[in-house]
Design an enzyme around this catalytic site. Structure first.
Site, PDB file in Angstrom:
ATOM      1  N   THR A  81       0.625  -1.196   0.066  1.00  0.00           N
ATOM      2  CA  THR A  81       0.030  -0.097  -0.039  1.00  0.00           C
ATOM      3  C   THR A  81       1.001   1.462  -0.203  1.00  0.00           C
ATOM      4  O   THR A  81       1.687   1.262   0.770  1.00  0.00           O
ATOM      5  CB  THR A  81      -1.010  -0.126   1.244  1.00  0.00           C
ATOM      6  OG1 THR A  81      -1.539  -1.227   1.260  1.00  0.00           O
ATOM      7  CG2 THR A  81      -1.910   1.063   1.013  1.00  0.00           C
ATOM      8  N   GLU A 117       3.942  -5.536  16.808  1.00  0.00           N
ATOM      9  CA  GLU A 117       3.649  -4.331  15.827  1.00  0.00           C
ATOM     10  C   GLU A 117       2.236  -3.574  16.488  1.00  0.00           C
ATOM     11  O   GLU A 117       1.872  -3.939  17.530  1.00  0.00           O
ATOM     12  CB  GLU A 117       3.752  -4.670  14.602  1.00  0.00           C
ATOM     13  CG  GLU A 117       2.357  -5.755  14.113  1.00  0.00           C
ATOM     14  CD  GLU A 117       2.624  -6.396  12.835  1.00  0.00           C
ATOM     15  OE1 GLU A 117       3.487  -5.929  12.145  1.00  0.00           O
ATOM     16  OE2 GLU A 117       1.681  -7.206  12.681  1.00  0.00           O
ATOM     17  N   LYS A 141       4.023  -9.062   3.436  1.00  0.00           N
ATOM     18  CA  LYS A 141       2.684  -8.589   3.593  1.00  0.00           C
ATOM     19  C   LYS A 141       1.668  -9.514   2.769  1.00  0.00           C
ATOM     20  O   LYS A 141       1.542  -9.078   1.748  1.00  0.00           O
ATOM     21  CB  LYS A 141       2.595  -7.276   3.323  1.00  0.00           C
ATOM     22  CG  LYS A 141       1.384  -6.112   3.842  1.00  0.00           C
ATOM     23  CD  LYS A 141       1.617  -4.702   3.362  1.00  0.00           C
ATOM     24  CE  LYS A 141       0.403  -4.127   4.187  1.00  0.00           C
ATOM     25  NZ  LYS A 141       0.688  -2.694   4.252  1.00  0.00           N
TER      26      LYS A 141
END
Length: 271
Positions: free
Chosen positions: A28, A173, A140
């Protein structure tokens, strides 16, 4: 708007392994003044993920051209790029998949990021933990159910973001961002060998810190260590850096690290 394998359309074959198994990867990127910020790094991330997932995608020049073309149409925005293994037969085996696919879409840039940068955010501990898997750690991939559950629990609170642990209780995270915390002149960030995403902006911040007077250390840490920090901040390719105002019951007023990183991360293409 969606661009699927070069065509403007909004449908994907039900047989595609992205829908069947979440078999693919994505990135992204931020669009700024018609350009993809950190384009080279986003392409490299997809390439690394395809290697680890053994997806034989080869149309990298075409993909880059499509990313650049879509970005030119927008002053600002969010560009999402998905690579899927493509369609194949029933079952887990990818042996009959020979045509990996690409899906590009553009959406509006989140308006709340500007407010977050100015005021800081609230951080709460998530009850959802990430499974440890060194084969998938760092990339990802399309299997984001853990993040969906984290976000669902977060939506039931008044906090802006969630501090996420792995299944062994180590800080990993946040729901949609990487994490740094500062104690004195030492900056810590979680080691991501077993879980979590190695974000592009995280890597860029580590690079900047390595050239500064700060000392950056990748660690395994418990949430109590993070909450004892002088300063906490979050980062991702869109934010790009956000200060944390409160973590649990602790109020954090220092923005020393944020003020160092924020101007450098806002325009990384110029560095």
């Amino acid at each position: 708007m969606f661009l699927i394998n070069g065509q403007k359309q909004t449908w994907l074959a039900a047989s595609d392994r992205a829908t069947q198994f979440g078999d693919g990867c994505f990135t992204t990127a931020r669009i700024q003044d018609g350009h993809v910020i950190m384009l080279t790094e986003h392409i490299r991330r997809l390439q690394d993920a395809c290697i680890k997932l053994m997806i034989t995608f080869e149309q990298w020049e075409l993909l880059q051209l499509e990313m650049e073309t879509l970005a030119r149409e927008h002053k600002s925005g969010v560009l999402k790029v998905i690579i899927t293994r493509g369609s194949g037969g029933r079952g887990y085996s990818p042996g009959s998949c020979h045509s990996p696919g690409r899906i590009l879409s553009v959406s509006a840039y989140p308006e709340h990021y500007s407010r977050w940068r100015q005021k800081g955010i609230t951080l709460t501990l998530s009850p959802v933990r990430l499974g440890r898997n060194p084969l998938l750690a760092g990339i990802k991939h399309l299997n984001r159910l853990e993040q969906v559950l984290i976000r669902t629990h977060l939506d039931q609170t008044t906090a802006d973001e969630a501090l996420v642990l792995d299944s062994e209780g180590w800080v990993t995270e946040c729901c949609a961002a990487n994490l740094f915390w500062r104690q004195g002149n030492v900056v810590y960030t979680p080691s991501l060998e077993y879980a979590g995403v190695k974000g592009i902006m995280r890597q860029f911040c580590i690079h900047l810190l390595a050239q500064s007077s700060y000392r950056v250390v990748e660690v395994q840490a418990r949430p109590e260590e993070v909450m004892a920090a002088d300063e906490i901040l979050l980062c991702n390719a869109l934010m790009p850096v956000i200060p944390v105002r409160t973590c649990g019951d602790k109020l954090l007023s220092s923005r020393q690290l944020f003020e160092f990183l924020a101007p450098l991360c806002e325009h990384p293409n110029s560095l």
